[in-house]
Every structure is written in structure tokens, then in C-alpha cells.
Write a protein that holds these residues in place. Sequence first.
Motif, PDB file in Angstrom:
ATOM      1  N   SER A   1     -50.613 -16.134   4.293  1.00 22.28           N
ATOM      2  CA  SER A   1     -51.992 -15.940   4.739  1.00 22.28           C
ATOM      3  C   SER A   1     -52.048 -15.552   6.215  1.00 22.28           C
ATOM      4  N   MET A   2     -51.139 -16.116   7.020  1.00 22.52           N
ATOM      5  CA  MET A   2     -51.091 -15.773   8.443  1.00 22.52           C
ATOM      6  C   MET A   2     -50.722 -14.310   8.647  1.00 22.52           C
TER       7      MET A   2
ATOM      8  N   PHE B   1     -38.035 -20.715   9.720  1.00 23.03           N
ATOM      9  CA  PHE B   1     -37.547 -19.476   9.115  1.00 23.03           C
ATOM     10  C   PHE B   1     -38.305 -19.094   7.849  1.00 23.03           C
ATOM     11  N   GLN B   2     -39.494 -19.662   7.624  1.00 27.13           N
ATOM     12  CA  GLN B   2     -40.251 -19.348   6.419  1.00 27.13           C
ATOM     13  C   GLN B   2     -40.741 -17.899   6.400  1.00 27.13           C
ATOM     14  N   CYS B   3     -41.191 -17.388   7.520  1.00 28.17           N
ATOM     15  CA  CYS B   3     -41.676 -16.015   7.552  1.00 28.17           C
ATOM     16  C   CYS B   3     -40.546 -15.041   7.257  1.00 28.17           C
ATOM     17  N   ASN B   4     -39.401 -15.270   7.850  1.00 27.12           N
ATOM     18  CA  ASN B   4     -38.255 -14.388   7.614  1.00 27.12           C
ATOM     19  C   ASN B   4     -37.837 -14.401   6.151  1.00 27.12           C
TER      20      ASN B   4
ATOM     21  N   TYR C   1     -46.817  -9.584  10.490  1.00 27.16           N
ATOM     22  CA  TYR C   1     -45.486 -10.151  10.239  1.00 27.16           C
ATOM     23  C   TYR C   1     -44.798 -10.530  11.544  1.00 27.16           C
ATOM     24  N   TYR C   2     -44.846  -9.644  12.537  1.00 25.65           N
ATOM     25  CA  TYR C   2     -44.144  -9.903  13.792  1.00 25.65           C
ATOM     26  C   TYR C   2     -44.735 -11.102  14.519  1.00 25.65           C
ATOM     27  N   ILE C   3     -46.048 -11.186  14.533  1.00 22.34           N
ATOM     28  CA  ILE C   3     -46.708 -12.305  15.211  1.00 22.34           C
ATOM     29  C   ILE C   3     -46.357 -13.619  14.512  1.00 22.34           C
ATOM     30  N   THR C   4     -46.447 -13.621  13.194  1.00 19.35           N
ATOM     31  CA  THR C   4     -46.168 -14.836  12.424  1.00 19.35           C
ATOM     32  C   THR C   4     -44.721 -15.276  12.588  1.00 19.35           C
ATOM     33  N   ASN C   5     -43.789 -14.321  12.523  1.00 22.31           N
ATOM     34  CA  ASN C   5     -42.373 -14.668  12.662  1.00 22.31           C
ATOM     35  C   ASN C   5     -42.072 -15.191  14.062  1.00 22.31           C
TER      36      ASN C   5
END
Length: 550
Positions: free
Chosen positions: A469-470, A307-310, A513-517
Motif C-alpha cells: 500500500s505504501m 527487507f520487506q519492500c525488496n 518503490y524507492y521511497i518505501t525501500n
Amino acid sequence: MQGLATQGSLAPHDLPQFYLLVALYFVQGIPVGLAFGTIPFLLKSMAKETSFTTLGIFSIATYPYSLKILWSPIVDSIYSDKIGRRRSWIIPIQLVSGVLLFALGFAISRGLVFTGVDDAFHGRSDGIHDLSILALTFYFGTLVFLCATQDIAVDGWALTILSKQSLTYASTAQTVGMNIGYFLSFTIFLSLNSNDFANKYIRSVPKEYGLLSLGGYMKFSGAIYVLLTFYVIFYTKERPLQDILPMNYTTKKDDEPKVLVEYGDGDAIGTENTSSLIYTYKCFARILKLPTVRTLAVIHMISKLAFQCNEAATNLKLLEQGFKREDLAVTVLIDVPFEIIFGYYVAKWSSDANNSPHFSQNNGWSRWLVGDPGVLTPWLWGFLGRLASAILGSIVVKTFPKDGEIGKLYFLVVIVQHLLGSFMSTVQFVGISAFHTRIADPAVGGTYMTLLNTLSNFGGTWPRLVIMSMINYFSVYECYIPASKEKLRYHGKGMDVCTKDLNGDVSILRDGYYITNAICVTIGILLYFGFLKRKALQLQSMPITAWRCQ
């Protein structure tokens, strides 16, 4: 042995110590809220061209909180017998923290640090400019370093300042105190700092600035730090009940039997080797070799990746798309009473689980999700809840109204998404903190608790720079240059190049963002059902001796 309090409840004689712990954890939450939440928020909302890579660099300021184990044996072993093992560190560290907060607040107000962030409050209109992200990272990293050092001492003190009957409530004090400090520095401050929020909800006559500047808040926080330090100096003792311990407490009626109140003996006078730095490091090395600790370390280091991206980027993406700062402040502000009120009941849930591993029964689908009930059941439920919040986060960002008009239904969904993630984060935090308190060896209490908390914290900080970075790496930007009417396509750092070097307008063609999440959530699901749940169930069934420094 019978105690003054029933299992699972806070003993009356521990109330003063409990409130003291709440206050100590509260001031810790102030710099944590600034570094983890407020500064990235201000950077993104006041300077939208700030890239996620830049925010990732600033996240390095939070690393001391996750690396404190490196110097925790020093805090645990070097102290003054006259002042007390924990007070020897808490008093000077808090005093220095208070002075530094006040000094930084003064420098920010004068435009010497974080130039432009408080311009509106002082009649200046330049806005954020000439920003040195490395200098800002250093200043707030120093604050977090001091906060982390204080946390080592407070964690160790919590093991002995409360009697064994109330020991699990150390995590309650930590949760309540840290949440209040964090939300005061993040949610409440951002609301009062926003001129849009003040003009919309408080003022009758609009103004160009909010109610509270960053510099003013930091100076106020520094004063709170110093006042609490004076209280610790003059009104506390290392062992609050040392004048009567180890005597028995008597009940109100003389004919009733005496009741013994037990305390952790890790700090007791005469405890062998508690002041030996070499002994502490050796014991620390032995703790790291324990199979149980190694397994717990792996869980901590990988579990929060899901859940880091979120949690790092969802709110910032909403701001980027045009979600108004004052509306976002309201959604977060609503979370404050929920965190404080329900945080207590979450702690009670964890306390009941610690005192009675079979306090409830899981059947059917719940047993499939979290297994047999035990001390880590709240932590497992919290993981699933945060995973659900991460999925909902992508939906919230994706469905942001194209015209920028926020309807009541969408606003409600944003509130629900934030509440779910924040509340489940509290569930996990309280659950794992109570588990740490249960298994830690009081003989090296500060070091042991710090090791466990460090592993937990570092698991949430090391991925942040990678995640930011991602997001940049997977993003594709189009830059329109009005002067030449030219359109350029960039990857990664294109946003900075476009706005700063070419004075262009940026549009996002592919949002990383969507890809990383999606990557994070997928990894989280696979980790949970393939590893985390099984190992958590094993650890909660292990005897206390499996965690001790032999």
C-alpha cells in the motif's frame, strides 16, 4: 553422556527419520511457493495493470501460516493414541491438502478458478479476466491453512523423531525440504510455465504456451501429497525405534561398551498432561509470560520489516519495467542449486554454533558487526546480508536500461542481488530454526515450536500489505487517453483506473518503490544497531531453563 554420533553430526540411525522430515517439509513448500511467490508473479506478469494494493490483498492468503499458534494447542493435545500424537494430524491434513490441490488444479484448467491463466494451454486466448481477487485469496488461503496445520504437527514430531544427538538437524531437514518444495512451485514452475523460456532455451519450434500449466502442476502436486500420505500411513510409526527403545544400542564389537541413544520425552507414553487441552493452553500462557520469549517475540515482529519492500516488490518492479519473464526465471533458477547445496552447510554452521557456543572467535570489524560468537551469530550475519541485498535492489531497479536491452553485466548484477538476498534469507531461517529447536520444551513441543515459528513467520507477513500500500501511496502516475488525447495525473490506485476504466496508457512520474525501500532500509539499520544485535546477544547467553514452561 556418550552417543552414537559426535556432536554436530547426523547420527546414522537418524537418517530414515531425517529423510522423512525432508519429505514432509517438501510438500509443505508446495502451497507456500504458490501462495507466496507464483500467484503474485503470474498476476503481475500476465496482467501488468494489477496494482500493488491488489497484490497486498492476496498476501492475506499467507496469513494462516503466521497465525497457526491460535490452533496449535488443539493439534498438540487432541490425538489418537493408536495412530500417534503427530500422525493423527499429518495423515488427514495431507490427504485433504492433496485432494484440494487436485480439485483446484482441475478447476483452473477448466477456467472456473483464476480464469484465463491457463488459456494458452487449452486453445483459449482471452487471458486473465473477470478476476475475483477475494475468491483467489480464499482458495489459496485455505491451502495455506492446511499447510500451516500440518507444519504444527511436523514441528512437534521433529523434536522426538530424531535422537538428541541429531536434534539440531531438524532445522536442516526443514530448510532443505521447504526450499525444494518452494523453488519447485515458484522458480522451476515459472520457468516451465513460460512460453518465452521454453522457446528460447528448450524448444526448436516456438509455441504460444510453456511446458507446464498451473492447473497441471497443481494436479501433479496433489498426487504427490496423496502418495506421501500413503507412505506415512503404511511405512512409518509415531516412534520409529519404539520397538527397541529404551534399550541400549551395542557397537559392532561385543567387548565394547553399550551406548545409549537419547530421545526427547515430550511424546513418551505416560508423559503427564500431554493430551490435556487445558494444560496445553495454560502452559502456552505461561510461555508467553517468559521474559525471554517476549523479547524474542519483539525481535521476530520487527526484524523483517527492513527487507520487506525488496523481497516483495523488487522482482515485480523489474517485470513492470520490461525485464523479460524468461530472463527473470533464469536468474531465480540459478538460485536453486545454491539454496539446496549451501543450505546444508549453513545448517551445519548453525548446528556447530548450537553445540558449541564458542565455536569461533569474532575479532575487529566482525565483532563490531555481530558481537561475540554464539548460537545466533548466523542469524545476525543473515540480517546484514539481507539489508545489503535490499540496498542493491533499489540500485538494480533504478539502473534498468532505458532501451530495455539487458546486457551481460546488468544481468549478472541482477543474479548477484537475488542470490545475496535469497542465500542470506536461508542463513537467517536456518539459524533461527536451529535456535528454536534448541530452546523448545518437548513437553509441549508442537505448541512451543509453532509459537516461535509463528512469531517468525508473522513478522514477515504482517508488513506486506502495508508495504504494498505504501508503494502505491507514494507513487504518482500519468494516464494518457488516446481517444481524447488527454493526460491525467493519479496517485495510488491510478494505474487501475487508467487501464481498466479509461483504456489509457500509464507512465510512472514518481515511483513509490524507492521511497518505501529507503524507509525500510533506514528503519532496519537503526533497529539492528540500536536494538536487535544487543538483544540477540543477550538471548543466546540465557540458560535453557529460562525458556522452559515451569
